[in-house]
Motif scaffolding. Structure first.
Motif, PDB file in Angstrom:
ATOM      1  N   GLN A 195       0.768  -1.355  -0.238  1.00 13.23           N
ATOM      2  CA  GLN A 195       0.092  -0.227  -0.101  1.00 13.23           C
ATOM      3  C   GLN A 195       0.950   1.530  -0.133  1.00 13.23           C
ATOM      4  O   GLN A 195       0.177   2.016  -0.776  1.00 13.23           O
ATOM      5  CB  GLN A 195      -0.638   0.038   1.219  1.00 13.23           C
ATOM      6  N   VAL A 196       1.772   0.780   0.982  1.00 15.45           N
ATOM      7  CA  VAL A 196       2.777   2.466   0.805  1.00 15.45           C
ATOM      8  C   VAL A 196       3.246   2.457  -0.589  1.00 15.45           C
ATOM      9  O   VAL A 196       3.536   4.059  -0.887  1.00 15.45           O
ATOM     10  CB  VAL A 196       3.994   2.068   1.942  1.00 15.45           C
ATOM     11  N   GLY A 197       3.783   1.597  -1.565  1.00 17.34           N
ATOM     12  CA  GLY A 197       4.536   1.591  -2.784  1.00 17.34           C
ATOM     13  C   GLY A 197       3.240   2.435  -3.540  1.00 17.34           C
ATOM     14  O   GLY A 197       3.727   2.937  -4.516  1.00 17.34           O
ATOM     15  N   VAL A 198       2.296   1.551  -3.287  1.00 24.02           N
ATOM     16  CA  VAL A 198       0.880   1.901  -4.433  1.00 24.02           C
ATOM     17  C   VAL A 198       0.630   3.405  -4.495  1.00 24.02           C
ATOM     18  O   VAL A 198       0.575   4.475  -5.150  1.00 24.02           O
ATOM     19  CB  VAL A 198      -0.202   1.141  -4.260  1.00 24.02           C
ATOM     20  N   PHE A 199       0.692   3.765  -2.869  1.00 23.88           N
ATOM     21  CA  PHE A 199       0.321   5.470  -2.441  1.00 23.88           C
ATOM     22  C   PHE A 199       1.421   6.896  -3.115  1.00 23.88           C
ATOM     23  O   PHE A 199       0.975   7.524  -3.950  1.00 23.88           O
ATOM     24  CB  PHE A 199       0.322   5.567  -1.201  1.00 23.88           C
ATOM     25  N   VAL A 200       2.917   5.895  -3.225  1.00 26.45           N
ATOM     26  CA  VAL A 200       4.450   6.363  -3.363  1.00 26.45           C
ATOM     27  C   VAL A 200       3.684   6.678  -5.040  1.00 26.45           C
ATOM     28  O   VAL A 200       4.195   7.902  -5.598  1.00 26.45           O
ATOM     29  CB  VAL A 200       5.669   6.283  -2.841  1.00 26.45           C
ATOM     30  N   VAL A 201       4.006   5.758  -5.436  1.00 30.50           N
ATOM     31  CA  VAL A 201       3.675   5.721  -7.274  1.00 30.50           C
ATOM     32  C   VAL A 201       2.555   6.708  -8.059  1.00 30.50           C
ATOM     33  O   VAL A 201       2.458   7.249  -8.841  1.00 30.50           O
ATOM     34  CB  VAL A 201       3.447   4.302  -7.749  1.00 30.50           C
ATOM     35  N   GLY A 202       1.447   6.282  -7.111  1.00 32.43           N
ATOM     36  CA  GLY A 202       0.708   7.803  -7.626  1.00 32.43           C
ATOM     37  C   GLY A 202       0.447   8.591  -7.250  1.00 32.43           C
ATOM     38  O   GLY A 202       0.630   9.824  -8.386  1.00 32.43           O
ATOM     39  N   LEU A 203       1.707   9.031  -6.348  1.00 31.39           N
ATOM     40  CA  LEU A 203       2.144  10.553  -5.913  1.00 31.39           C
ATOM     41  C   LEU A 203       2.522  10.859  -6.567  1.00 31.39           C
ATOM     42  O   LEU A 203       2.316  11.905  -7.115  1.00 31.39           O
ATOM     43  CB  LEU A 203       1.918  10.183  -4.045  1.00 31.39           C
ATOM     44  N   ALA A 204       3.630  10.036  -7.390  1.00 30.57           N
ATOM     45  CA  ALA A 204       4.531  10.354  -7.862  1.00 30.57           C
ATOM     46  C   ALA A 204       3.797  10.739  -9.794  1.00 30.57           C
ATOM     47  O   ALA A 204       3.751  11.799 -10.358  1.00 30.57           O
ATOM     48  CB  ALA A 204       5.469   9.360  -8.328  1.00 30.57           C
ATOM     49  N   VAL A 205       2.778  10.287  -9.638  1.00 35.20           N
ATOM     50  CA  VAL A 205       1.808  10.387 -10.720  1.00 35.20           C
ATOM     51  C   VAL A 205       1.326  11.746 -10.712  1.00 35.20           C
ATOM     52  O   VAL A 205       1.332  12.576 -12.347  1.00 35.20           O
ATOM     53  CB  VAL A 205       1.285   8.798 -11.408  1.00 35.20           C
ATOM     54  N   GLY A 247      -3.023   8.820 -11.930  1.00 34.17           N
ATOM     55  CA  GLY A 247      -2.276   8.341 -10.720  1.00 34.17           C
ATOM     56  C   GLY A 247      -3.836   8.557  -9.772  1.00 34.17           C
ATOM     57  O   GLY A 247      -3.548   7.343  -8.520  1.00 34.17           O
ATOM     58  N   LEU A 248      -4.360   9.038  -9.804  1.00 30.24           N
ATOM     59  CA  LEU A 248      -5.619   8.418  -8.489  1.00 30.24           C
ATOM     60  C   LEU A 248      -6.321   6.814  -9.136  1.00 30.24           C
ATOM     61  O   LEU A 248      -6.886   6.498  -7.854  1.00 30.24           O
ATOM     62  CB  LEU A 248      -7.730   9.292  -9.046  1.00 30.24           C
ATOM     63  N   ALA A 249      -6.427   6.939 -10.152  1.00 34.97           N
ATOM     64  CA  ALA A 249      -6.795   5.425 -10.498  1.00 34.97           C
ATOM     65  C   ALA A 249      -5.513   4.566  -9.883  1.00 34.97           C
ATOM     66  O   ALA A 249      -6.320   3.328  -9.758  1.00 34.97           O
ATOM     67  CB  ALA A 249      -6.884   4.775 -12.019  1.00 34.97           C
ATOM     68  N   ILE A 250      -4.689   4.730 -10.408  1.00 31.32           N
ATOM     69  CA  ILE A 250      -3.626   3.932  -9.245  1.00 31.32           C
ATOM     70  C   ILE A 250      -3.692   3.988  -7.229  1.00 31.32           C
ATOM     71  O   ILE A 250      -4.285   3.028  -7.363  1.00 31.32           O
ATOM     72  CB  ILE A 250      -2.108   4.645  -9.277  1.00 31.32           C
ATOM     73  N   TRP A 251      -3.871   5.044  -6.930  1.00 32.19           N
ATOM     74  CA  TRP A 251      -4.557   4.713  -5.669  1.00 32.19           C
ATOM     75  C   TRP A 251      -5.821   4.000  -5.687  1.00 32.19           C
ATOM     76  O   TRP A 251      -5.981   3.520  -4.529  1.00 32.19           O
ATOM     77  CB  TRP A 251      -4.673   6.260  -4.910  1.00 32.19           C
ATOM     78  N   ALA A 252      -6.476   4.196  -6.429  1.00 30.77           N
ATOM     79  CA  ALA A 252      -8.187   3.181  -6.202  1.00 30.77           C
ATOM     80  C   ALA A 252      -8.065   2.279  -6.318  1.00 30.77           C
ATOM     81  O   ALA A 252      -8.597   1.081  -6.214  1.00 30.77           O
ATOM     82  CB  ALA A 252      -8.909   4.008  -7.321  1.00 30.77           C
ATOM     83  N   THR A 253      -6.779   1.437  -7.206  1.00 34.41           N
ATOM     84  CA  THR A 253      -6.557   0.028  -7.031  1.00 34.41           C
ATOM     85  C   THR A 253      -6.452  -0.672  -5.048  1.00 34.41           C
ATOM     86  O   THR A 253      -6.829  -1.870  -5.516  1.00 34.41           O
ATOM     87  CB  THR A 253      -5.593  -0.585  -7.304  1.00 34.41           C
ATOM     88  N   GLU A 254      -6.071   0.386  -4.334  1.00 34.41           N
ATOM     89  CA  GLU A 254      -6.038   0.308  -2.736  1.00 34.41           C
ATOM     90  C   GLU A 254      -7.022   0.833  -1.911  1.00 34.41           C
ATOM     91  O   GLU A 254      -6.798   0.528  -0.621  1.00 34.41           O
ATOM     92  CB  GLU A 254      -4.334   0.359  -2.626  1.00 34.41           C
ATOM     93  N   PHE A 255      -6.969   1.882  -2.247  1.00 29.37           N
ATOM     94  CA  PHE A 255      -7.846   2.325  -1.430  1.00 29.37           C
ATOM     95  C   PHE A 255      -9.063   2.879  -1.344  1.00 29.37           C
ATOM     96  O   PHE A 255      -9.113   3.389  -2.814  1.00 29.37           O
ATOM     97  CB  PHE A 255      -7.241   4.083  -0.979  1.00 29.37           C
ATOM     98  N   ALA A 256      -9.923   2.866  -0.764  1.00 32.13           N
ATOM     99  CA  ALA A 256     -11.609   3.318  -0.885  1.00 32.13           C
ATOM    100  C   ALA A 256     -11.610   4.845  -0.675  1.00 32.13           C
ATOM    101  O   ALA A 256     -12.601   5.056  -1.737  1.00 32.13           O
ATOM    102  CB  ALA A 256     -12.369   3.034   0.110  1.00 32.13           C
ATOM    103  N   TRP A 257     -11.668   5.222  -0.023  1.00 30.76           N
ATOM    104  CA  TRP A 257     -11.848   6.997  -0.594  1.00 30.76           C
ATOM    105  C   TRP A 257     -11.377   7.529  -2.342  1.00 30.76           C
ATOM    106  O   TRP A 257     -11.655   7.942  -2.713  1.00 30.76           O
ATOM    107  CB  TRP A 257     -10.733   7.958   0.577  1.00 30.76           C
TER     108      TRP A 257
END
Length: 156
Positions: free
Chosen positions: A54-64, A85-95
């Motif tokens: 989840q931290v990795g997904v957050f960092v990648v989404g934040l970078a994008v 980037g929002l779609a990347i975050w949406a793979t892991e985070f409900a918000w």
């Protein structure tokens, strides 16, 4: 379940109970299911691995998203990168999934509104007026100063 047939009220109580149960099940499946992580099963099975994922997904989404924000002022598809980037975050985070769904709905509404003939006509008129004003200002500048750039103007 209402099939649109014209049976009227001739059905039995058992049929109506089955229909209402089917309607309830259909409503539950059409409502949003709880958010499930898209991480592989072996990662979800270990808490530390899943947290790292989840931290990795957050960092990648934040970078994008950061690159997308930079591309809003630099050349590049800024909004596309922000939505990616929002779609990347949406793979892991409900918000993020909720925000992405809200954004998709608003973009669809805006696109439909832009296709409205009255709105299109207003936009064409405003664009035409803006171009006429810009043309008049450029014409005035060329009439007054010629093709001299503004930084080479002497006291005139």
């Amino acid at each position: 379940m209402n099939t649109g047939s014209d049976r009227g009220t001739q059905g039995s109580a058992a049929e109506s109970a089955v229909e209402s149960a089917t309607d309830d099940a259909t409503q539950q499946t059409t409502e949003e299911a709880p958010h499930v992580s898209k991480a592989p099963a072996f990662i979800k099975s270990r808490r530390t691995l899943h947290l790292s994922w989840q931290v990795g997904v957050f960092v990648v989404g934040l970078a994008v998203i950061g690159a997308g924000v930079a591309m809003l002022v630099l050349p590049g598809p800024g909004w596309v990168a922000i939505f990616a980037g929002l779609a990347i975050w949406a793979t892991e985070f409900a918000w993020a999934s909720l925000v992405l769904r809200w954004t998709k709905r608003k973009v669809t509404e805006a696109a439909q509104k832009a296709l409205d003939p009255r709105v299109r006509r207003r936009n064409i008129i405003l664009t035409s007026v803006g171009l006429v004003i810009a043309g008049a200002l450029i014409g005035f500048y060329l009439w007054k100063y010629g093709l001299t750039p503004p930084w080479d103007l002497k006291d005139q």
